[in-house]
Design a protein around this motif. Structure first.
Motif, mmCIF file in Angstrom:
data_model
loop_
_atom_site.group_PDB
_atom_site.id
_atom_site.type_symbol
_atom_site.label_atom_id
_atom_site.label_comp_id
_atom_site.label_asym_id
_atom_site.label_seq_id
_atom_site.Cartn_x
_atom_site.Cartn_y
_atom_site.Cartn_z
ATOM 1 N N SER A 101 -14.566 90.102 -3.807
ATOM 2 C CA SER A 101 -14.578 90.440 -2.374
ATOM 3 C C SER A 101 -16.102 91.159 -2.293
ATOM 4 O O SER A 101 -15.869 92.370 -2.726
ATOM 5 C CB SER A 101 -13.269 91.046 -1.610
ATOM 6 O OG SER A 101 -12.229 89.604 -1.281
ATOM 7 N N GLU B 61 -14.724 86.822 0.675
ATOM 8 C CA GLU B 61 -14.956 87.691 1.797
ATOM 9 C C GLU B 61 -15.512 88.655 1.596
ATOM 10 O O GLU B 61 -16.435 89.150 0.989
ATOM 11 C CB GLU B 61 -13.679 87.841 2.226
ATOM 12 C CG GLU B 61 -12.717 88.746 1.661
ATOM 13 C CD GLU B 61 -11.091 89.182 1.552
ATOM 14 O OE1 GLU B 61 -10.878 88.482 2.217
ATOM 15 O OE2 GLU B 61 -10.772 89.862 1.070
ATOM 16 N N ILE C 52 -15.550 92.496 3.590
ATOM 17 C CA ILE C 52 -15.121 92.836 4.475
ATOM 18 C C ILE C 52 -15.795 94.105 5.168
ATOM 19 O O ILE C 52 -15.974 95.060 4.094
ATOM 20 C CB ILE C 52 -13.408 93.962 3.874
ATOM 21 C CG1 ILE C 52 -12.679 92.308 3.382
ATOM 22 C CG2 ILE C 52 -12.626 94.235 5.067
ATOM 23 C CD1 ILE C 52 -11.310 92.874 2.683
ATOM 24 N N LYS D 125 -14.855 90.241 8.048
ATOM 25 C CA LYS D 125 -14.256 90.902 9.051
ATOM 26 C C LYS D 125 -14.404 92.102 8.877
ATOM 27 O O LYS D 125 -14.735 92.745 8.630
ATOM 28 C CB LYS D 125 -12.507 90.518 8.133
ATOM 29 C CG LYS D 125 -11.645 89.048 7.743
ATOM 30 C CD LYS D 125 -10.974 89.099 6.689
ATOM 31 C CE LYS D 125 -10.832 87.452 6.359
ATOM 32 N NZ LYS D 125 -9.687 87.571 4.926
#
Length: 235
Positions: free
Chosen positions: A167, A198, A200, A228
């Motif tokens: 991440s 992901e 973030i 996100k």
């Protein structure tokens, strides 16, 4: 006995009056500071400049302020054209940003120099925030960076199936909008999709209006679901 009793009643009465005055001053001070707080998100949105004639030529920041205010409900949407409220307004701003970019500009770390008004704007920004934001807005989000790896590193191969996913967390505070998006696109373009779990984006209480609804809209409509946005209410 009567005199002492009357004196006691007077003292109790004076004490209660004094307490009520102190309580009243406290309540008045509290609500005055609550309504006037410059860090209040609600108050900043309510102060966004209304656009009664949005069809007229306006600059991007005024349009963006209107979009944010409309999205929050603090701007009367009757002042806006139906096609320019909410997402439609953010879409217009995003398309304007993309139209400003020149594909290939600055690829592989090549130097770029602006001319005319753009050069003057960029130099003023450079002197103020130590970054030529005007130039950044002309560069593509998908600009190709130079490959600075050592030649021996380029010949290395890895078993991707044996590697863990990762991440990427990007914390930002009032980062220029174009720079932040170019960073995200760079991660997406250079990381293997099988390993990238992901991305973030953590907003550490930014006040830059471009990093609010406009950023959320771009992430939702232009980037994969693995990107996100998380927001801190205060730094």
């Amino acid at each position: 006995m009567f005199f002492r009793g009357g004196l006691s009643i007077r003292r109790n009465l004076y004490t209660r009056v004094a307490l009520l005055l102190v309580l009243g001053l406290f309540v008045l001070f509290y609500f005055k500071n609550l309504n006037g707080s410059p860090n209040s998100l609600g108050s900043s949105l309510e102060q966004a400049k209304p656009l009664p004639q949005i069809a007229q030529q306006v600059n991007g920041l005024e349009l963006l302020a209107a979009a944010e205010a409309a999205a929050s409900g603090s701007l009367n949407k009757g002042n806006l054209l139906p096609a320019q409220t909410g997402d439609a307004l953010f879409e217009r701003l995003v398309l304007a940003d993309l139209a400003k970019q020149r594909p290939g500009l600055g690829n592989n770390g090549e130097g770029v120099e602006l001319t005319g008004d753009a050069k003057e704007i960029g130099e003023k920004q450079l002197a103020t925030i130590a970054l030529n934001e005007e130039l950044s807005e002309h560069l593509s989000y998908n600009r190709t960076p130079p490959d600075g790896r050592h030649p021996s590193c380029k010949r290395k191969h890895y078993d991707l199936a044996s590697l863990p996913s990762t991440s990427v967390i990007i914390i930002f505070y009032n980062e220029p909008y174009s720079v932040l998006l170019r960073t995200v696109h760079s991660v997406l373009n250079t990381a293997d999709g099988r390993l990238l779990r992901e991305i973030i984006l953590v907003d550490d209480g930014s006040t830059n209006v471009e990093l609010k609804g406009k950023l959320d809209y771009y992430v939702r409509t232009r980037l994969p679901a693995k990107v996100k946005v998380l927001r801190q209410r205060q730094r």
